[in-house]
Design an enzyme around this catalytic site. Structure first.
Site, PDB file in Angstrom:
ATOM      1  N   LYS A  75      54.031  17.590  64.721  1.00  0.00           N
ATOM      2  CA  LYS A  75      54.262  16.435  63.843  1.00  0.00           C
ATOM      3  C   LYS A  75      54.673  15.236  64.700  1.00  0.00           C
ATOM      4  O   LYS A  75      55.372  15.395  65.714  1.00  0.00           O
ATOM      5  CB  LYS A  75      55.361  16.802  62.849  1.00  0.00           C
ATOM      6  CG  LYS A  75      55.598  15.801  61.737  1.00  0.00           C
ATOM      7  CD  LYS A  75      56.567  16.385  60.709  1.00  0.00           C
ATOM      8  CE  LYS A  75      56.916  15.428  59.593  1.00  0.00           C
ATOM      9  NZ  LYS A  75      57.828  16.015  58.601  1.00  0.00           N
ATOM     10  N   SER A 150      56.496  15.756  53.839  1.00  0.00           N
ATOM     11  CA  SER A 150      55.934  14.770  54.725  1.00  0.00           C
ATOM     12  C   SER A 150      55.087  15.347  55.853  1.00  0.00           C
ATOM     13  O   SER A 150      54.332  14.608  56.486  1.00  0.00           O
ATOM     14  CB  SER A 150      57.051  13.928  55.333  1.00  0.00           C
ATOM     15  OG  SER A 150      57.907  14.747  56.124  1.00  0.00           O
ATOM     16  N   SER A 174      59.807  19.182  53.439  1.00  0.00           N
ATOM     17  CA  SER A 174      58.601  18.665  54.099  1.00  0.00           C
ATOM     18  C   SER A 174      57.755  19.671  54.846  1.00  0.00           C
ATOM     19  O   SER A 174      56.633  19.341  55.232  1.00  0.00           O
ATOM     20  CB  SER A 174      58.975  17.545  55.054  1.00  0.00           C
ATOM     21  OG  SER A 174      59.093  16.360  54.331  1.00  0.00           O
TER      22      SER A 174
HETATM   23  N1  GLN Z   1      60.130  14.484  50.180  1.00  0.00           N
HETATM   24  C1  GLN Z   1      61.489  14.447  50.635  1.00  0.00           C
HETATM   25  C2  GLN Z   1      61.845  13.030  51.002  1.00  0.00           C
HETATM   26  O1  GLN Z   1      61.011  12.191  50.866  1.00  0.00           O
HETATM   27  C3  GLN Z   1      61.690  15.381  51.786  1.00  0.00           C
HETATM   28  C4  GLN Z   1      61.141  14.876  53.050  1.00  0.00           C
HETATM   29  C5  GLN Z   1      61.381  15.757  54.207  1.00  0.00           C
HETATM   30  O2  GLN Z   1      61.699  16.942  54.063  1.00  0.00           O
HETATM   31  N2  GLN Z   1      61.272  15.177  55.386  1.00  0.00           N
HETATM   32  O3  GLN Z   1      62.935  12.754  51.415  1.00  0.00           O
END
Ligand code: GLN
Length: 482
Positions: A75, A150, A174
């Site tokens: 990532k 994400s 994410s």
């Molecule tokens: N969707 C969640 C957020 O937007 C989690 C994101 C993540 O785990 N990085 O904060």
């Protein structure tokens, strides 16, 4: 004969060890696949074959490690020395870290070959991979839909066989939520299990790096490599790393599985509810002891998270000011003006929303009312799990309340986007490990994920349950038609 790119890391590892597969041929197959598919899927922020070949050469000069020759995608919020590392944000354009994240060093020490950087939501803010400065990644099962986020790029690439495995990061879901939406395996380890050194911080008390793989055995193999104490990360915990492959016994007789009643609520898609209930029946048939548990503070998890996570993010993102890293606005009158213009031009809408929200919650007068209160509720959520785990070894739930939605569908409605993580956020709040494994498909053919959680540092229990489930079902074997 199956195509090389479609195999798992453990299958390839065996073939490489006996000389049946040449890692250079494997790397060619992967880059051919990327070349033919990524125009459609757009999982990569960066794919560099020449550099990957150099990395393989270096890996071949050393003693052959546990992941020798296995292509891995990381990532874009994980630092790789001298490689563009942007968190899919304009504000980090041109930033090249001067060091490798600990996970990168550990993977390369075992012979894994980095093939590129994966697309993601900007700074990991999002559940759809649409907030990236590179544009959205698409779900390999339906290119009109989001892959989840994400870590959407990492996950889509694994699902599309554009890499053998990948790393993601998980602050509120994410890794697990996109894994669920793309039909692959994604594990968020216990907080402190894997070093965060070199992970560009979103919310430091929640972030964890974890593997995204085609099956459960690969997740265990990669966790074996990346887990462990690191003096460079002050939140890394010094407890021994067991061999997680030893938990892959295909035996769950007597394993106590809890099903939280608060997770089967309004908003949960019917197809998903049915698949998860069928998954629970599989465990029963295999001899696990299933019982209901209660996690009464679940309903507060999302609101608590959206105070704590943005608060930490607003502080972590303060460093991106045009001086130390990446992008700087062109013309400015003075220093303050330069900060202002750089941050206005460099951050996307969602990043700005988080910074505003977080700064507000931390400001004097609101700190006690919001931030401090949220920390107290967080403790309550953790206590729920402590109590539940007195009566069970694992908890199973849906990973996501809905399957993959259409690109654009939730972009103008942050609240509905934030609700994508109702089932994944509690594990981050409590610091406990959780996996998502494929457990079915909706009526229109979209993947569904089953989440399995366990006590802190008991990834072994998760692997035991997840592997047995996988070995007795075939959802993980289906591939998207691309
Ligand atoms: N969707 C969640 C957020 O937007 C989690 C994101 C993540 O785990 N990085 O904060």
């Amino acid at each position: 004969m199956k195509e090389l790119y479609s195999l798992s890391a453990h299958e390839l590892q065996k073939m490489i060890a006996v000389g049946e597969v040449d890692p250079a041929t494997l790397l060619d197959a992967i880059f051919d696949r990327i070349g033919s598919l990524d125009k459609k899927v757009r999982a990569f922020a960066l794919a560099d074959k020449t550099k990957a070949n150099d990395r393989l050469k270096r890996a071949s000069e050393k003693k052959l490690g546990r992941l020798y020759g296995i292509p891995i995608l990381v990532k874009d919020n994980i630092c790789v020395k001298d490689e563009a590392t942007t968190c899919a944000s304009k504000i980090l354009a041109g930033f090249r870290p001067t060091y490798d994240a600990t996970v990168i060093r550990k993977l390369e020490d075992e012979g894994a070959v980095l093939i590129g950087k994966a697309n993601m939501d900007e700074f990991a803010f999002g559940s759809s991979c649409e907030t990236s400065c590179y544009g959205p990644t698409r779900n390999p099962w339906d290119l009109e839909r989001i892959p989840g986020g994400s870590s959407g790029g990492s996950v889509a690439a694994v699902a599309a066989d554009e890499t053998i495995a990948a790393l993601g990061s998980d602050t509120g879901g994410s890794i697990r939520q996109p894994a669920s939406l793309c039909g692959v395996v994604g594990l968020k380890p216990t907080y402190g299990r894997v070093s965060r050194y070199g992970l560009i911080a979103f919310a430091s008390s929640l972030d964890q790096i974890g593997p995204i793989t085609k099956d459960v055995r690969d997740a265990a193999l990669i966790l074996n490599v990346i887990a462990g104490y690191d003096e460079m990360d002050s939140t890394s915990v010094d407890v021994p790393v067991p061999d997680y492959t030893k938990s892959l016994t295909n035996d769950v007789k007597g394993l106590r599985i809890g099903v939280p009643k608060e997770y089967f609520i309004k908003g949960l898609d019917k197809d998903i509810e049915n698949s998860v209930k069928k998954a629970i029946d599989v465990f029963k048939k295999l001899g696990a002891k299933v019982s209901e548990v209660s996690l009464p503070h679940t309903e507060y998890a999302v609101s608590t998270y959206y105070i704590i996570a943005p608060a930490e993010a607003s502080s972590n993102l303060a460093r991106f000011d045009g001086v130390g890293y990446g992008f700087r606005a062109k013309e400015s009158a003075d220093l303050i003006d330069m900060y202002l213009k750089t941050r206005s031009e460099g951050f996307g809408d969602e990043a700005k929303r988080r910074i505003l929200l977080g700064t507000y919650c931390l400001s004097s007068g609101y700190y006690d009312a919001y931030y401090l209160k949220a920390l107290k509720v967080r403790t309550k959520i953790k206590e729920d799990f402590d109590k539940a785990f007195k009566d069970c070894d694992c908890i199973v739930t849906p990973t996501s309340p809905t399957a993959a939605f259409k690109i654009g569908e939730r972009m103008d409605d942050p609240l509905s986007m934030y609700l994508s993580d109702v089932y994944t956020i509690p594990a981050n709040m409590a610091g406990i490990p959780a996996i998502s494994v494929p457990c079915g498909f909706t009526a229109n053919g979209l993947p569904i994920g089953l989440q399995i959680l366990a006590k802190a540092f008991d990834e072994g229990a998760i692997f035991r349950a997840a592997y047995a489930f996988e070995q007795n079902t075939d959802f993980h074997l289906r591939k998207p038609k691309l």
